[in-house]
Motif scaffolding. Structure first.
Motif, PDB file in Angstrom:
ATOM      1  N   THR A 228       0.833  -1.195   0.000  1.00 57.47           N
ATOM      2  CA  THR A 228       0.000   0.000   0.000  1.00 57.47           C
ATOM      3  C   THR A 228       0.869   1.248   0.000  1.00 57.47           C
ATOM      4  N   SER A 229       0.490   2.210  -0.828  1.00 55.55           N
ATOM      5  CA  SER A 229       1.177   3.498  -0.857  1.00 55.55           C
ATOM      6  C   SER A 229       0.166   4.604  -0.583  1.00 55.55           C
ATOM      7  N   LYS A 230       0.502   5.478   0.344  1.00 53.18           N
ATOM      8  CA  LYS A 230      -0.286   6.678   0.609  1.00 53.18           C
ATOM      9  C   LYS A 230       0.548   7.887   0.195  1.00 53.18           C
ATOM     10  N   VAL A 231      -0.055   8.754  -0.617  1.00 57.15           N
ATOM     11  CA  VAL A 231       0.669   9.876  -1.196  1.00 57.15           C
ATOM     12  C   VAL A 231      -0.033  11.178  -0.829  1.00 57.15           C
ATOM     13  N   ASP A 232       0.706  12.094  -0.226  1.00 54.04           N
ATOM     14  CA  ASP A 232       0.209  13.442   0.041  1.00 54.04           C
ATOM     15  C   ASP A 232       0.779  14.373  -1.025  1.00 54.04           C
ATOM     16  N   SER A 258       4.983  15.840  -4.036  1.00 56.33           N
ATOM     17  CA  SER A 258       4.355  14.699  -3.384  1.00 56.33           C
ATOM     18  C   SER A 258       5.297  14.055  -2.385  1.00 56.33           C
ATOM     19  N   ASN A 259       4.711  13.609  -1.280  1.00 55.61           N
ATOM     20  CA  ASN A 259       5.421  12.805  -0.289  1.00 55.61           C
ATOM     21  C   ASN A 259       4.815  11.406  -0.279  1.00 55.61           C
ATOM     22  N   PHE A 260       5.665  10.383  -0.361  1.00 60.39           N
ATOM     23  CA  PHE A 260       5.220   9.000  -0.504  1.00 60.39           C
ATOM     24  C   PHE A 260       5.461   8.226   0.785  1.00 60.39           C
ATOM     25  N   ASN A 261       4.465   7.422   1.152  1.00 56.19           N
ATOM     26  CA  ASN A 261       4.586   6.554   2.319  1.00 56.19           C
ATOM     27  C   ASN A 261       4.174   5.145   1.912  1.00 56.19           C
ATOM     28  N   TYR A 262       5.007   4.148   2.225  1.00 55.35           N
ATOM     29  CA  TYR A 262       4.756   2.773   1.800  1.00 55.35           C
ATOM     30  C   TYR A 262       4.594   1.849   3.008  1.00 55.35           C
ATOM     31  N   ARG A 263       3.774   0.803   2.811  1.00 54.10           N
ATOM     32  CA  ARG A 263       3.602  -0.198   3.866  1.00 54.10           C
ATOM     33  C   ARG A 263       3.173  -1.527   3.241  1.00 54.10           C
ATOM     34  N   VAL A 264       3.692  -2.626   3.792  1.00 50.68           N
ATOM     35  CA  VAL A 264       3.228  -3.955   3.400  1.00 50.68           C
ATOM     36  C   VAL A 264       2.425  -4.531   4.553  1.00 50.68           C
ATOM     37  N   SER A 265       1.528  -5.462   4.232  1.00 48.59           N
ATOM     38  CA  SER A 265       0.718  -6.112   5.263  1.00 48.59           C
ATOM     39  C   SER A 265       0.447  -7.550   4.856  1.00 48.59           C
ATOM     40  N   GLY A 266       0.164  -8.393   5.855  1.00 45.99           N
ATOM     41  CA  GLY A 266      -0.073  -9.807   5.612  1.00 45.99           C
ATOM     42  C   GLY A 266      -1.546 -10.143   5.558  1.00 45.99           C
ATOM     43  N   PHE A 274       8.915 -10.810   9.273  1.00 47.62           N
ATOM     44  CA  PHE A 274       9.335 -10.257   7.990  1.00 47.62           C
ATOM     45  C   PHE A 274       8.555  -8.983   7.665  1.00 47.62           C
ATOM     46  N   GLU A 275       7.248  -9.008   7.940  1.00 44.75           N
ATOM     47  CA  GLU A 275       6.411  -7.831   7.681  1.00 44.75           C
ATOM     48  C   GLU A 275       6.909  -6.631   8.473  1.00 44.75           C
ATOM     49  N   SER A 276       7.173  -6.845   9.752  1.00 42.91           N
ATOM     50  CA  SER A 276       7.660  -5.760  10.600  1.00 42.91           C
ATOM     51  C   SER A 276       9.009  -5.240  10.120  1.00 42.91           C
ATOM     52  N   ALA A 277       9.884  -6.161   9.737  1.00 45.64           N
ATOM     53  CA  ALA A 277      11.229  -5.774   9.312  1.00 45.64           C
ATOM     54  C   ALA A 277      11.202  -4.988   8.004  1.00 45.64           C
ATOM     55  N   ILE A 278      10.403  -5.452   7.034  1.00 45.12           N
ATOM     56  CA  ILE A 278      10.379  -4.756   5.745  1.00 45.12           C
ATOM     57  C   ILE A 278       9.727  -3.383   5.887  1.00 45.12           C
ATOM     58  N   ASN A 279       8.745  -3.260   6.789  1.00 48.11           N
ATOM     59  CA  ASN A 279       8.130  -1.948   7.019  1.00 48.11           C
ATOM     60  C   ASN A 279       9.095  -0.962   7.651  1.00 48.11           C
ATOM     61  N   GLN A 280      10.065  -1.488   8.404  1.00 50.88           N
ATOM     62  CA  GLN A 280      11.099  -0.611   8.954  1.00 50.88           C
ATOM     63  C   GLN A 280      12.090  -0.163   7.885  1.00 50.88           C
ATOM     64  N   LEU A 281      12.190  -0.967   6.807  1.00 53.91           N
ATOM     65  CA  LEU A 281      13.122  -0.626   5.726  1.00 53.91           C
ATOM     66  C   LEU A 281      12.482   0.250   4.644  1.00 53.91           C
ATOM     67  N   LEU A 282      11.162   0.161   4.500  1.00 55.43           N
ATOM     68  CA  LEU A 282      10.486   0.864   3.406  1.00 55.43           C
ATOM     69  C   LEU A 282      10.691   2.385   3.392  1.00 55.43           C
ATOM     70  N   PRO A 283      10.903   3.048   4.538  1.00 54.28           N
ATOM     71  CA  PRO A 283      11.202   4.489   4.456  1.00 54.28           C
ATOM     72  C   PRO A 283      12.389   4.831   3.567  1.00 54.28           C
ATOM     73  N   GLN A 284      13.263   3.843   3.298  1.00 53.19           N
ATOM     74  CA  GLN A 284      14.372   4.086   2.372  1.00 53.19           C
ATOM     75  C   GLN A 284      13.871   4.387   0.957  1.00 53.19           C
ATOM     76  N   LEU A 285      12.654   3.896   0.636  1.00 57.04           N
ATOM     77  CA  LEU A 285      12.087   4.133  -0.693  1.00 57.04           C
ATOM     78  C   LEU A 285      11.295   5.439  -0.747  1.00 57.04           C
ATOM     79  N   GLU A 286      10.928   5.968   0.417  1.00 52.31           N
ATOM     80  CA  GLU A 286      10.089   7.156   0.450  1.00 52.31           C
ATOM     81  C   GLU A 286      10.863   8.369  -0.043  1.00 52.31           C
ATOM     82  N   ASP A 287      10.158   9.231  -0.740  1.00 47.35           N
ATOM     83  CA  ASP A 287      10.830  10.311  -1.446  1.00 47.35           C
ATOM     84  C   ASP A 287       9.889  11.498  -1.554  1.00 47.35           C
TER      85      ASP A 287
END
Length: 328
Positions: A228-232, A258-266, A274-287
């Motif tokens: 899921t991506s939420k974009v402001d 635009s500011n992008f926020n990403y999240r994965v869910s099970g 794994f879900e928790s860990a990847i969500n901690q890493l996803l801010p690296q993709l935010e731009d």
């Protein structure tokens, strides 16, 4: 006694070595998931911003005070070929390999339903899954409602809302509001020639979700089933128009940030490691990204209605049509 101590140290060092190896494997798996997430989702989030930028301004003219209109719109986004796929190779991954090949072309979230298998070994267990599919649509169409109200001193407030639109392999929703001010009211020479000049600023929130990686292992489900991506987004629009009898032709320049926020869910109520860990890493993709585009709009007035068509162009191409009812 010394021999026994040495034996215990050897056994313990074996466990530590194994634990470090498993930690490294998990780290590599998460790194690969982050790499794939970036390539897969970014074209879709960039497209969502363009869709949300289209057809905010109904007219560059000064709106009468307390005049209200309500419209039903359909937005049509044309998916470009360049953003439907991307290339991967075994050298891109640390944990996974492409099954039976060194290279492959796979779909982005905007792409087709072609899939390949990725395989890896996690502590002796094979991890094997199909790459996620795209929406497999050449156009993305969604309806929304838009309303505007004339305010004193040449101001106008605008609101927009869409229900959650189901896509193949995902869904999309947008809402927002904006404020317009007419500047041609200060220049009698422009008004006499029926030339209108306005500036508008808008805020929109876009949420786009896709089915992602449904992978079950002995360690549990990876918890990456949905992305899921939420974009402001903040939009700025400068528009000039010309009245020709019942028609108004509008030309606009639009910039947005635009500011992008990403999240994965099970697929369960309990988040996996794994879900928790990847969500901690996803801010690296935010731009934070800026976009610039042009827009041509035609408006035709009849009775208390007006029909509007907008064509937005730049990195992408977007078409918007709507019918609106005005209450004086």
């Amino acid at each position: 006694m010394l021999k026994r101590s040495i034996f215990i140290l050897i056994i313990l060092s074996g466990f530590v070595s194994k634990a470090q190896t498993l930690d490294e494997q998990i780290g590599y798996l998460l790194s690969d998931a982050l790499f794939y997430s970036d390539k897969y989702i970014v074209p879709a989030t960039d497209a969502a911003v363009y869709q949300a930028s289209s057809s905010w301004m109904n007219s560059a003219k000064k709106k009468e005070k307390w005049q209200f209109d309500l419209g039903v719109h359909a937005n049509v986004f044309f998916v470009p070929n360049r953003d439907r796929k991307f290339a991967i190779s075994n050298s891109d991954f640390q944990f996974f390999e492409i099954e039976g090949a060194n290279e492959a072309t796979v779909p982005t979230a905007l792409g087709n339903d072609n899939q390949v298998y990725l395989v890896g070994d996690l502590d002796g267990q094979e991890i094997r899954f199909k790459t996620p599919e795209g929406i497999n649509q050449e156009t993305v169409v969604y309806p929304y409602l838009q309303a505007s109200l004339g305010l004193p001193y040449g101001f106008e407030v605008v609101g927009r809302y869409s229900t959650r639109t189901k896509l193949k392999r995902g869904d999309y929703q947008v809402y927002g509001f904006g404020l317009k001010h007419n500047f041609s009211q200060y220049f009698s020479a422009l008004e006499s020639k029926k030339i209108n000049l306005s500036f508008m600023t808008m805020y929109s929130n876009e949420e786009i979700s896709f089915e992602f990686l449904d992978v079950d292992t002995d360690f549990g489900n990876l918890g990456l089933n949905q992305f899921t991506s939420k974009v402001d987004t903040y939009h700025f629009q400068l528009a000039v128009s010309k009245d020709i009898q019942a028609f108004e032709i509008i030309g606009s320049f639009i910039a947005n940030v635009s500011n992008f926020n990403y999240r994965v869910s099970g697929n369960s109520s309990e988040a996996s490691v794994f879900e928790s860990a990847i969500n901690q890493l996803l801010p690296q993709l935010e731009d934070t990204k800026w976009n610039y585009m042009g827009e041509l709009t035609g408006v035709y007035h009849f009775s208390k209605f007006f029909a509007k068509t907008s064509f937005t162009f730049g990195k992408f191409v977007n078409l918007n049509i709507g019918i609106n009812y005005t209450i004086n």
